[in-house]
Design a protein around this motif. Structure first.
Motif, mmCIF file in Angstrom:
data_model
loop_
_atom_site.group_PDB
_atom_site.id
_atom_site.type_symbol
_atom_site.label_atom_id
_atom_site.label_comp_id
_atom_site.label_asym_id
_atom_site.label_seq_id
_atom_site.Cartn_x
_atom_site.Cartn_y
_atom_site.Cartn_z
ATOM 1 N N LEU A 1 6.543 -2.109 -6.934
ATOM 2 C CA LEU A 1 6.876 -0.717 -6.588
ATOM 3 C C LEU A 1 5.918 0.235 -7.282
ATOM 4 C CD1 LEU A 1 10.747 -0.156 -6.715
ATOM 5 C CD2 LEU A 1 9.317 -0.899 -4.807
ATOM 6 N N LYS A 2 5.522 1.273 -6.579
ATOM 7 C CA LYS A 2 4.600 2.257 -7.162
ATOM 8 C C LYS A 2 5.348 3.422 -7.816
ATOM 9 C CE LYS A 2 1.391 -0.267 -5.307
ATOM 10 N NZ LYS A 2 1.102 -1.512 -6.034
ATOM 11 N N CYS A 3 6.632 3.517 -7.579
ATOM 12 C CA CYS A 3 7.408 4.618 -8.171
ATOM 13 C C CYS A 3 8.559 4.055 -9.010
ATOM 14 C CB CYS A 3 7.979 5.528 -7.092
ATOM 15 S SG CYS A 3 6.690 6.363 -6.147
ATOM 16 N N ARG A 4 8.891 4.795 -10.035
ATOM 17 C CA ARG A 4 9.931 4.332 -10.959
ATOM 18 C C ARG A 4 11.329 4.430 -10.346
ATOM 19 N NH1 ARG A 4 12.720 7.287 -16.020
ATOM 20 N NH2 ARG A 4 13.680 5.418 -16.886
ATOM 21 N N VAL B 1 17.879 -12.097 -5.195
ATOM 22 C CA VAL B 1 16.542 -11.708 -4.759
ATOM 23 C C VAL B 1 16.587 -10.428 -3.941
ATOM 24 C CG1 VAL B 1 16.657 -13.041 -2.622
ATOM 25 C CG2 VAL B 1 14.458 -12.549 -3.633
ATOM 26 N N VAL B 2 15.511 -9.650 -4.064
ATOM 27 C CA VAL B 2 15.360 -8.463 -3.226
ATOM 28 C C VAL B 2 14.479 -8.864 -2.046
ATOM 29 C CG1 VAL B 2 14.425 -6.139 -3.115
ATOM 30 C CG2 VAL B 2 15.556 -6.932 -5.193
ATOM 31 N N ALA B 3 15.028 -8.820 -0.879
ATOM 32 C CA ALA B 3 14.270 -9.268 0.286
ATOM 33 C C ALA B 3 13.348 -8.169 0.790
ATOM 34 C CB ALA B 3 15.234 -9.673 1.392
ATOM 35 N N ILE B 4 12.224 -8.570 1.355
ATOM 36 C CA ILE B 4 11.302 -7.610 1.951
ATOM 37 C C ILE B 4 11.570 -7.564 3.452
ATOM 38 C CG2 ILE B 4 8.885 -7.209 2.525
ATOM 39 C CD1 ILE B 4 8.213 -8.382 -0.220
ATOM 40 N N ASN B 5 11.684 -6.391 3.972
ATOM 41 C CA ASN B 5 11.886 -6.236 5.408
ATOM 42 C C ASN B 5 10.527 -6.060 6.084
ATOM 43 O OD1 ASN B 5 12.349 -5.426 7.966
ATOM 44 N ND2 ASN B 5 13.544 -3.587 7.443
ATOM 45 N N PRO B 6 10.034 -7.114 6.764
ATOM 46 C CA PRO B 6 8.679 -7.061 7.291
ATOM 47 C C PRO B 6 8.534 -6.102 8.467
ATOM 48 C CG PRO B 6 9.752 -9.123 7.891
ATOM 49 C CD PRO B 6 10.739 -8.336 7.076
ATOM 50 N N SER B 7 9.653 -5.633 9.017
ATOM 51 C CA SER B 7 9.548 -4.760 10.181
ATOM 52 C C SER B 7 9.218 -3.318 9.799
ATOM 53 C CB SER B 7 10.852 -4.789 10.986
ATOM 54 O OG SER B 7 11.856 -4.210 10.203
ATOM 55 N N LYS B 8 9.327 -3.003 8.521
ATOM 56 C CA LYS B 8 9.045 -1.635 8.084
ATOM 57 C C LYS B 8 7.562 -1.321 8.319
ATOM 58 C CE LYS B 8 10.299 2.014 5.590
ATOM 59 N NZ LYS B 8 11.521 2.768 5.555
ATOM 60 N N GLN B 9 7.302 -0.203 8.947
ATOM 61 C CA GLN B 9 5.915 0.129 9.296
ATOM 62 C C GLN B 9 5.263 0.965 8.208
ATOM 63 O OE1 GLN B 9 4.145 -0.969 12.109
ATOM 64 N NE2 GLN B 9 5.960 -2.277 12.104
ATOM 65 N N ASN B 10 4.169 0.506 7.704
ATOM 66 C CA ASN B 10 3.374 1.292 6.759
ATOM 67 C C ASN B 10 1.968 0.713 6.829
ATOM 68 O OD1 ASN B 10 2.398 2.890 4.738
ATOM 69 N ND2 ASN B 10 3.465 1.841 3.079
ATOM 70 N N ASP B 11 1.203 1.148 7.837
ATOM 71 C CA ASP B 11 -0.045 0.482 8.162
ATOM 72 C C ASP B 11 -1.197 1.023 7.313
ATOM 73 O OD1 ASP B 11 -2.004 -0.964 9.214
ATOM 74 O OD2 ASP B 11 -1.957 -0.050 11.211
ATOM 75 N N VAL B 12 -1.556 0.257 6.300
ATOM 76 C CA VAL B 12 -2.637 0.694 5.409
ATOM 77 C C VAL B 12 -3.764 -0.331 5.380
ATOM 78 C CG1 VAL B 12 -1.096 2.073 3.947
ATOM 79 C CG2 VAL B 12 -1.498 -0.336 3.393
ATOM 80 N N GLY B 13 -3.707 -1.279 6.305
ATOM 81 C CA GLY B 13 -4.616 -2.427 6.285
ATOM 82 C C GLY B 13 -6.094 -2.096 6.430
ATOM 83 N N ALA B 14 -6.415 -0.880 6.891
ATOM 84 C CA ALA B 14 -7.835 -0.544 7.070
ATOM 85 C C ALA B 14 -8.326 0.454 6.010
ATOM 86 C CB ALA B 14 -8.049 0.044 8.465
ATOM 87 N N ARG C 1 15.278 -1.715 -4.734
ATOM 88 C CA ARG C 1 16.100 -2.012 -3.550
ATOM 89 C C ARG C 1 15.205 -2.559 -2.446
ATOM 90 N NH1 ARG C 1 19.450 3.476 -4.199
ATOM 91 N NH2 ARG C 1 20.891 2.690 -5.758
ATOM 92 N N ALA C 2 15.832 -3.305 -1.538
ATOM 93 C CA ALA C 2 15.070 -3.972 -0.474
ATOM 94 C C ALA C 2 14.219 -2.992 0.311
ATOM 95 C CB ALA C 2 16.034 -4.713 0.447
ATOM 96 N N GLU C 3 14.780 -1.825 0.615
ATOM 97 C CA GLU C 3 14.030 -0.872 1.440
ATOM 98 C C GLU C 3 12.856 -0.262 0.668
ATOM 99 O OE1 GLU C 3 17.188 -0.650 0.580
ATOM 100 O OE2 GLU C 3 17.721 1.357 -0.115
ATOM 101 N N GLU C 4 13.006 -0.168 -0.636
ATOM 102 C CA GLU C 4 11.905 0.345 -1.463
ATOM 103 C C GLU C 4 10.768 -0.674 -1.506
ATOM 104 O OE1 GLU C 4 15.206 2.650 -4.245
ATOM 105 O OE2 GLU C 4 14.239 0.826 -4.978
ATOM 106 N N VAL C 5 11.136 -1.924 -1.709
ATOM 107 C CA VAL C 5 10.123 -2.986 -1.729
ATOM 108 C C VAL C 5 9.413 -3.059 -0.378
ATOM 109 C CG1 VAL C 5 9.770 -5.475 -1.936
ATOM 110 C CG2 VAL C 5 11.355 -4.320 -3.471
ATOM 111 N N ALA C 6 10.195 -2.928 0.701
ATOM 112 C CA ALA C 6 9.602 -3.003 2.042
ATOM 113 C C ALA C 6 8.606 -1.871 2.268
ATOM 114 C CB ALA C 6 10.710 -2.950 3.097
#
Ligand code: URA
Length: 246
Positions: free
Chosen positions: A143-146, A48-61, A154-159
């Motif tokens: 993922l939005k990019c190929r 499994v590719v794990a998601i790192n929830p600590s990665k910041q990418n705030d798009v919620g609004a 990779r985990a960091e890409e998914v995150a």
């Protein structure tokens, strides 16, 4: 396309009773009810590719327009260096059904739209088999990019990409999510369960309490056509969940 033609397009054999050859509408569709648990497929082989929830990418609004611009300009991970363009997602922004795949392939990278290659054609046929047009649903990828050479994300890409997908789901508010393939399912549901155990039953996308059905990736089905019957069962399950939800 009528239902039988759709099943045919999916490559599912349709069996018609000999004594009723002139009644195609009453065709008997024999779906083998195979036990999926414990199946070993190449879809299940990798970790499994794990998601790192600590990665910041705030798009919620962000609204749709802002979100799309953010995705198209994204440079959060290395994949922006090798992409032709980011692939945001496509379809009905008020859809009842949301389809989630893994990542753009070469064709999608060129066209800027998910599932436009051979796998996309099979996905369209799968949707039509349950009475859905491609334009009716919303289609997005984890993922939005190929990834180069279509390697696994990779985990960091998914995150980096996870907040984009989450915001898309929030904005669409689908009644059901259909995850196609192991990578999409494991990342959305945050599990390392093999796909053979995930498919065939209902899951929930916890952040928004949305029912999720998992099925095989159409690219895998192109390589392993005998598994199409299981995917057909998964689609029927998704449709019956939708019908019972009203
Ligand atoms: N496979 C995917 O998972 N997504 C696409 O958009 C194309 C192929």
């Amino acid at each position: 396309m009528d239902k039988l033609a759709c099943l045919d397009a999916m490559g599912i054999d349709v069996w018609v009773r000999r004594e009723q050859p002139s009644l195609p509408a009453k065709a008997i569709i024999e779906i083998v009810n195979e036990e999926s648990a414990g199946a070993t497929t190449t879809e299940e082989a990798d970790p499994v590719v794990a998601i790192n929830p600590s990665k910041q990418n705030d798009v919620g609004a962000l609204d749709w327009e802002q979100l799309e611009q953010r995705v198209l300009a994204c440079t959060l991970c290395e994949l922006h260096k090798t992409r032709t363009q980011a692939v945001f997602g496509v379809g009905n922004k008020d859809a009842d059904w949301m389809i989630i795949g893994e990542a753009p392939g070469a064709e999608e990278d060129r066209h800027g739209e998910p599932f436009v290659g051979r796998a996309g054609q099979l996905l369209n046929a799968m949707l039509e088999a349950v009475g859905l047009k491609r334009e009716e649903v919303f289609i997005a990828n984890v993922l939005k990019c190929r990834p180069p050479n279509n390697r696994d994300p990779r985990a960091e890409e998914v995150a980096s990409c996870e907040p984009y997908l989450k915001r898309q789901i929030e904005l669409v508010q689908p009644k059901i999510i259909l995850c196609v393939g192991r990578i999409a399912a494991q990342n959305l549901l945050k599990t390392d369960m093999p796909i053979g155990r995930m498919r065939g039953r209902k899951h929930v996308y916890e952040p928004l309490n949305i029912p999720v059905i998992v099925t095989y990736h159409p690219a895998y089905l192109l390589r392993s056509p005998t598994e199409k019957r299981k995917s057909w069962q998964d689609l029927l399950l998704a449709r019956s969940l939708m019908e019972s939800a009203g």
